[in-house]
Scaffold this motif. Sequence first.
Motif, mmCIF file in Angstrom:
data_model
loop_
_atom_site.group_PDB
_atom_site.id
_atom_site.type_symbol
_atom_site.label_atom_id
_atom_site.label_comp_id
_atom_site.label_asym_id
_atom_site.label_seq_id
_atom_site.Cartn_x
_atom_site.Cartn_y
_atom_site.Cartn_z
ATOM 1 N N GLY A 211 0.859 -1.230 -0.023
ATOM 2 C CA GLY A 211 -0.021 0.137 -0.037
ATOM 3 C C GLY A 211 0.872 1.272 -0.012
ATOM 4 O O GLY A 211 1.957 1.280 -0.596
ATOM 5 N N GLY A 212 0.620 2.196 0.781
ATOM 6 C CA GLY A 212 1.269 3.174 0.943
ATOM 7 C C GLY A 212 1.273 4.416 -0.059
ATOM 8 O O GLY A 212 1.941 5.630 0.050
ATOM 9 N N VAL A 213 0.131 4.150 -0.903
ATOM 10 C CA VAL A 213 -0.150 5.386 -2.114
ATOM 11 C C VAL A 213 -1.500 5.988 -1.757
ATOM 12 O O VAL A 213 -2.549 5.230 -1.578
ATOM 13 C CB VAL A 213 -0.156 4.590 -3.492
ATOM 14 N N PRO A 214 -1.478 7.548 -1.418
ATOM 15 C CA PRO A 214 -2.709 7.812 -1.027
ATOM 16 C C PRO A 214 -3.832 7.892 -2.023
ATOM 17 O O PRO A 214 -3.393 8.042 -3.112
ATOM 18 C CB PRO A 214 -2.447 9.578 -0.781
ATOM 19 N N ASN A 215 -4.940 7.489 -1.791
ATOM 20 C CA ASN A 215 -6.018 7.451 -2.896
ATOM 21 C C ASN A 215 -6.799 8.918 -2.768
ATOM 22 O O ASN A 215 -8.072 8.928 -2.546
ATOM 23 C CB ASN A 215 -6.911 6.549 -2.367
ATOM 24 N N HIS A 216 -6.036 10.051 -3.042
ATOM 25 C CA HIS A 216 -6.717 11.426 -3.113
ATOM 26 C C HIS A 216 -5.804 12.242 -3.398
ATOM 27 O O HIS A 216 -4.670 12.106 -3.598
ATOM 28 C CB HIS A 216 -7.097 11.903 -1.551
ATOM 29 N N VAL A 217 -6.385 13.429 -4.163
ATOM 30 C CA VAL A 217 -5.556 14.455 -4.923
ATOM 31 C C VAL A 217 -6.186 15.819 -4.385
ATOM 32 O O VAL A 217 -7.214 15.718 -3.679
ATOM 33 C CB VAL A 217 -5.571 14.207 -6.381
ATOM 34 N N ALA A 218 -5.609 16.963 -4.516
ATOM 35 C CA ALA A 218 -6.165 18.077 -4.230
ATOM 36 C C ALA A 218 -7.256 18.322 -5.322
ATOM 37 O O ALA A 218 -7.170 18.320 -6.473
ATOM 38 C CB ALA A 218 -5.122 19.176 -4.301
ATOM 39 N N ALA A 219 -8.449 18.686 -4.984
ATOM 40 C CA ALA A 219 -9.796 18.964 -5.627
ATOM 41 C C ALA A 219 -9.448 19.912 -6.651
ATOM 42 O O ALA A 219 -10.194 19.546 -7.535
ATOM 43 C CB ALA A 219 -10.837 19.039 -4.661
ATOM 44 N N ARG A 220 -8.605 20.782 -6.383
ATOM 45 C CA ARG A 220 -8.719 21.855 -7.691
ATOM 46 C C ARG A 220 -8.609 21.371 -8.854
ATOM 47 O O ARG A 220 -8.615 22.065 -9.967
ATOM 48 C CB ARG A 220 -7.617 23.031 -7.230
ATOM 49 N N PHE A 221 -7.758 20.124 -8.969
ATOM 50 C CA PHE A 221 -7.592 19.582 -10.487
ATOM 51 C C PHE A 221 -8.853 19.477 -11.013
ATOM 52 O O PHE A 221 -8.520 19.700 -12.352
ATOM 53 C CB PHE A 221 -6.948 18.150 -10.077
ATOM 54 N N ALA A 222 -9.780 19.256 -10.646
ATOM 55 C CA ALA A 222 -11.200 18.975 -11.182
ATOM 56 C C ALA A 222 -11.613 20.222 -12.055
ATOM 57 O O ALA A 222 -12.362 20.124 -13.176
ATOM 58 C CB ALA A 222 -12.395 18.660 -10.234
ATOM 59 N N LEU A 223 -11.035 21.545 -11.992
ATOM 60 C CA LEU A 223 -11.347 22.509 -12.560
ATOM 61 C C LEU A 223 -10.435 22.572 -13.918
ATOM 62 O O LEU A 223 -10.834 23.147 -14.924
ATOM 63 C CB LEU A 223 -10.936 23.746 -11.915
ATOM 64 N N ASP A 224 -9.488 21.955 -13.777
ATOM 65 C CA ASP A 224 -8.506 21.905 -15.126
ATOM 66 C C ASP A 224 -8.397 20.784 -15.985
ATOM 67 O O ASP A 224 -8.317 21.000 -17.138
ATOM 68 C CB ASP A 224 -6.975 22.013 -14.400
ATOM 69 N N ILE A 225 -9.077 19.584 -15.509
ATOM 70 C CA ILE A 225 -9.196 18.409 -16.535
ATOM 71 C C ILE A 225 -10.018 18.708 -17.574
ATOM 72 O O ILE A 225 -9.807 18.188 -18.900
ATOM 73 C CB ILE A 225 -9.436 17.266 -15.622
ATOM 74 N N ILE A 226 -10.944 19.637 -17.439
ATOM 75 C CA ILE A 226 -11.849 19.571 -18.442
ATOM 76 C C ILE A 226 -11.450 20.565 -19.641
ATOM 77 O O ILE A 226 -12.060 20.535 -20.944
ATOM 78 C CB ILE A 226 -13.330 20.116 -17.964
ATOM 79 N N ARG A 227 -10.603 21.118 -19.321
ATOM 80 C CA ARG A 227 -9.828 21.964 -20.151
ATOM 81 C C ARG A 227 -8.500 21.560 -21.099
ATOM 82 O O ARG A 227 -7.912 22.110 -21.532
ATOM 83 C CB ARG A 227 -9.668 23.338 -19.635
ATOM 84 N N TYR A 228 -8.256 20.314 -20.843
ATOM 85 C CA TYR A 228 -6.916 19.392 -21.238
ATOM 86 C C TYR A 228 -7.334 18.673 -22.352
ATOM 87 O O TYR A 228 -8.133 17.661 -22.092
ATOM 88 C CB TYR A 228 -6.398 18.698 -20.035
#
Length: 303
Positions: A211-228
């Motif tokens: 294990g040892g890999v967090p299953n979360h990221v900073a939420a602000r990414f969701a604003l950027d993915i739609i424009r990539y």
Amino acid sequence: MSQQSRQILEPTDVQFTSGGLSCSAWLYRPLGDGPFPVIVMGHGLGGTKRMRLPAFAEQFAAAGYACLVFDYRHFGDSEGEPRQLLDIGRELEDWKAAVAYARSLDDVDPAKIILWGSSFGGGHVLSTAADDPRLAAVICQCPFTDGVASSLAMNPVTLLKLTVLALRDRIGSWLCARPVMVATAGRPGTTALMNAPDAYDGYLGIMPPDGGVPNHVAARFALDIIRYFPGRRTPQIRSPILFCVCDTDSVAPAKTTLRHASRAPRHEIKRYVDGHFDIYVGKAFERVVRDQLDFLRRTVPTN
């Protein structure tokens, strides 16, 4: 496994600098005399080098290819605060820094640099290859190619919840608040960047045994993915490129991927009945690695 195989597959810890911070990587070197072709390898959304990338790198190294497997800044063993900050621009900088580092290595042929990216990393290699005509080849596995297509694959209610969290996180970042986190993968109906029926179990299935890999990221990414839209850059890629496309992909819809792939001047396409996470493990993994090795031997031979 023979002693020779263990020597071939033993990675070395190395670091390179990107944006003033240290990126951690593993370098796999084949036995024998170089210079070797080198495959630069990076993971997808929220992933680290420990999540099944060694399985691919070991196969490639055994076939005579050096491999540089790295963690993005803010993830895994690399530097960067806050942790779990998924920033598209920074990750693209990390890819370019990794390629520059690979070209500087001893016993590596700088004219035989290959990119290998999976999922969100598969999108990054499209953008990176479009900017670097010197690359010898590219392997693009179940790639993210279109922000709108991937967003539309999600439930609208989940998309709305993600947007609210992302706005809170982005505004908080301006006020130096702690990041608002969102799950990378979750069960259907939960608020997560990936919550298709196969996402949670699939994501956990490629975690390292300890294990040892967090299953979360900073939420602000969701604003950027739609424009990539890295898929839009395929007509600019001059290197031979292999697209490994999963027909039942719940994260990166195959129909959109195939449209973008067909526009790359020197493309090859391999299609699989498997899902987005299936090709990392088991028989599906064996099939995709076999196809990738065939592509490598034809396009960038080791001798």
